[in-house]
Design an enzyme around this catalytic site. Structure first.
Site, short mmCIF file in Angstrom:
data_model
loop_
_atom_site.label_atom_id
_atom_site.label_comp_id
_atom_site.label_asym_id
_atom_site.label_seq_id
_atom_site.Cartn_x
_atom_site.Cartn_y
_atom_site.Cartn_z
N ASP A 29 80.85 38.64 69.62
CA ASP A 29 80.48 37.50 70.44
C ASP A 29 79.98 36.37 69.54
O ASP A 29 78.77 36.21 69.31
CB ASP A 29 79.39 37.91 71.44
CG ASP A 29 79.01 36.78 72.39
OD1 ASP A 29 79.83 35.85 72.54
OD2 ASP A 29 77.91 36.83 72.96
N HIS B 158 76.51 30.22 84.22
CA HIS B 158 75.39 29.78 83.40
C HIS B 158 75.90 29.11 82.14
O HIS B 158 76.88 29.54 81.54
CB HIS B 158 74.37 30.90 83.12
CG HIS B 158 74.81 31.98 82.20
ND1 HIS B 158 74.94 31.82 80.83
CD2 HIS B 158 75.10 33.28 82.44
CE1 HIS B 158 75.30 32.98 80.28
NE2 HIS B 158 75.41 33.87 81.24
N TYR C 107 78.30 40.76 87.01
CA TYR C 107 78.16 39.74 85.97
C TYR C 107 79.34 39.82 85.01
O TYR C 107 79.74 40.91 84.57
CB TYR C 107 76.85 39.96 85.20
CG TYR C 107 76.66 39.02 84.05
CD1 TYR C 107 76.50 37.65 84.27
CD2 TYR C 107 76.65 39.47 82.73
CE1 TYR C 107 76.33 36.77 83.21
CE2 TYR C 107 76.48 38.60 81.67
CZ TYR C 107 76.32 37.26 81.91
OH TYR C 107 76.16 36.39 80.87
N GLU D 236 66.60 33.06 77.28
CA GLU D 236 67.12 34.19 76.52
C GLU D 236 66.12 34.72 75.49
O GLU D 236 65.44 33.97 74.80
CB GLU D 236 68.41 33.77 75.82
CG GLU D 236 69.04 34.83 74.91
CD GLU D 236 69.58 36.03 75.67
OE1 GLU D 236 68.80 36.69 76.36
OE2 GLU D 236 70.79 36.30 75.54
N ASP E 229 79.30 30.06 78.35
CA ASP E 229 78.86 29.68 77.01
C ASP E 229 78.25 28.27 77.01
O ASP E 229 77.38 27.97 77.81
CB ASP E 229 80.01 29.79 76.02
CG ASP E 229 80.34 31.25 75.68
OD1 ASP E 229 79.54 32.13 76.02
OD2 ASP E 229 81.40 31.49 75.08
N ASN F 277 67.79 39.00 81.39
CA ASN F 277 68.93 39.56 80.67
C ASN F 277 68.51 40.91 80.10
O ASN F 277 67.65 40.98 79.22
CB ASN F 277 69.35 38.61 79.54
CG ASN F 277 70.63 39.02 78.87
OD1 ASN F 277 71.44 39.74 79.45
ND2 ASN F 277 70.84 38.57 77.65
N ASP G 142 79.48 33.79 82.67
CA ASP G 142 79.00 33.18 81.43
C ASP G 142 80.02 32.13 80.97
O ASP G 142 81.17 32.47 80.67
CB ASP G 142 78.86 34.30 80.40
CG ASP G 142 78.46 33.83 79.02
OD1 ASP G 142 78.22 32.63 78.83
OD2 ASP G 142 78.38 34.70 78.12
N CYS H 196 75.97 35.62 70.18
CA CYS H 196 75.19 36.46 71.08
C CYS H 196 73.71 36.09 70.98
O CYS H 196 73.17 35.87 69.88
CB CYS H 196 75.39 37.92 70.73
SG CYS H 196 74.28 39.06 71.61
N GLU I 100 74.63 27.26 78.41
CA GLU I 100 73.54 27.39 77.45
C GLU I 100 73.45 26.20 76.50
O GLU I 100 74.37 25.38 76.42
CB GLU I 100 73.70 28.69 76.66
CG GLU I 100 74.91 28.72 75.77
CD GLU I 100 75.24 30.13 75.30
OE1 GLU I 100 75.12 30.36 74.08
OE2 GLU I 100 75.61 30.98 76.14
N ARG J 233 70.76 28.12 80.78
CA ARG J 233 70.23 29.09 79.81
C ARG J 233 69.72 28.35 78.58
O ARG J 233 70.39 27.43 78.08
CB ARG J 233 71.33 30.08 79.42
CG ARG J 233 71.01 30.91 78.18
CD ARG J 233 72.09 31.92 77.90
NE ARG J 233 72.13 32.28 76.49
CZ ARG J 233 72.90 33.25 75.98
NH1 ARG J 233 73.68 33.95 76.78
NH2 ARG J 233 72.89 33.50 74.69
#
Length: 304
Positions: A66, A120, A51, A195, A95, A217, A93, A130, A122, A165
């Site tokens: 983050d 992914h 990942y 999440e 974002d 996660n 990721d 984060c 989000e 996500r």
């Protein structure tokens, strides 16, 4: 362990292998990687996927938290280096997709060319943060679903897995987060990453009510209880990512080594030497290649 400095890496092989692993039914465990060394270590230990975390990238490359500070181009360059360092399928990721649907398209097409197995995207407001920090906010569900549709369209006939996500659990509650997850399934997402559930009971509810394969996660000292991989598999999760495992472990180990040096004036002795360190990243393969083509160990010895 990679035995050759140039392993075979077809542009779609990672996505196909990840799909096969997920179809097999067992939980796929994907530790986080942030450089070539951690990529080699994960592969050496027999993990079947890795990942690429935006948080670990921000911490390791920028020395920043983050908070959505990594740009699309910085992250793509980072992933390209990691893609060259390992043959493992990479889950990346992206974002919020770095903008609107046009930016999502360009981002997904970039990672498609890099041979990434999954991405992914989000639903946080940009700049995101984060998922286990306070102060998160999410965009309207219609806007996020539109980005998921854009990601699916940009994938085209590639086998890349699109993971949606949602960070709605914190600002809106679990019920709304589950509703959003299912809206993203309807928009075409292959998997769902909800999440920061806050209890085992919430993890169980997510597994029961979301209509798609699920991503867990797993982060120590976070909002979500840390369960053994076997338990996550029994709950019905299909993929477990460990975003900060490598970076957090490295930070602790390096800090301890620096403390020893500061206090004693000597480096710690219970660490890898050059031969062991270079061996992790394929020294034997390079030296064997050198012998075959030049008749000598042109790369030099491990202690030069």
């Amino acid at each position: 362990m990679i035995s050759s400095p140039v392993p075979e890496r077809g542009p779609q092989s990672g996505a196909r292998r990840l799909r096969e692993l997920l179809a097999a039914g067992d939980l796929v465990t994907a530790p986080g990687i942030y450089d070539g060394l951690t990529a080699a270590l994960v592969e050496r230990r027999g993990f079947r996927a890795a990942y690429v975390s935006g948080a670990s990238a921000s911490v390791s490359l920028l020395g920043e938290p983050d908070l959505g500070l990594m740009t699309a181009s910085e992250m793509a360059a980072h992933v390209a280096r990691l893609r060259a360092a390992t043959s493992l399928p990479l889950i990346v990721d992206i974002d919020t997709g770095y903008g609107n649907e046009l930016n999502v398209r360009r981002t997904v097409e970039t990672y498609r060319r890099l041979g990434v197995a999954a991405v992914h995207i989000e639903d946080q407001v940009f700049p995101k943060r984060c998922g286990h920090l306070d102060g998160k906010a999410v965009v309207p569900v219609e806007e996020a679903a539109s980005k998921v549709r854009a990601a699916v369209a940009a994938r085209g006939d590639d086998e890349m897995i699109i993971i949606a996500r949602t960070d709605a659990r914190a600002p809106l509650g679990l019920r709304d987060a589950i509703d959003r997850a299912n809206a993203y399934v309807d928009a075409g997402a292959d998997m769902i990453f909800l999440e920061a559930p806050r209890s085992r009971g919430e993890l169980e509810e997510v597994a029961q009510k979301v209509r798609a394969p699920l991503v867990a996660n797993v982060i120590a000292r976070s909002r979500t209880p840390v369960l053994p991989a076997a338990d996550l598999g029994r709950l019905g999760f299909r993929l477990a990512i460990y975003p900060l495992l490598s970076a957090a472990a490295a930070a602790a180990a390096v800090d301890a080594a620096l403390s020893t040096l500061a206090e004693s004036g000597l480096p710690p002795t219970d660490v890898h030497g050059p031969a062991e360190l270079f061996g992790i990243v394929g020294l034997d393969g390079w030296l064997d290649w050198s012998k075959e083509y030049t008749g000598s160990t042109a790369a030099g010895s491990a202690t030069d």
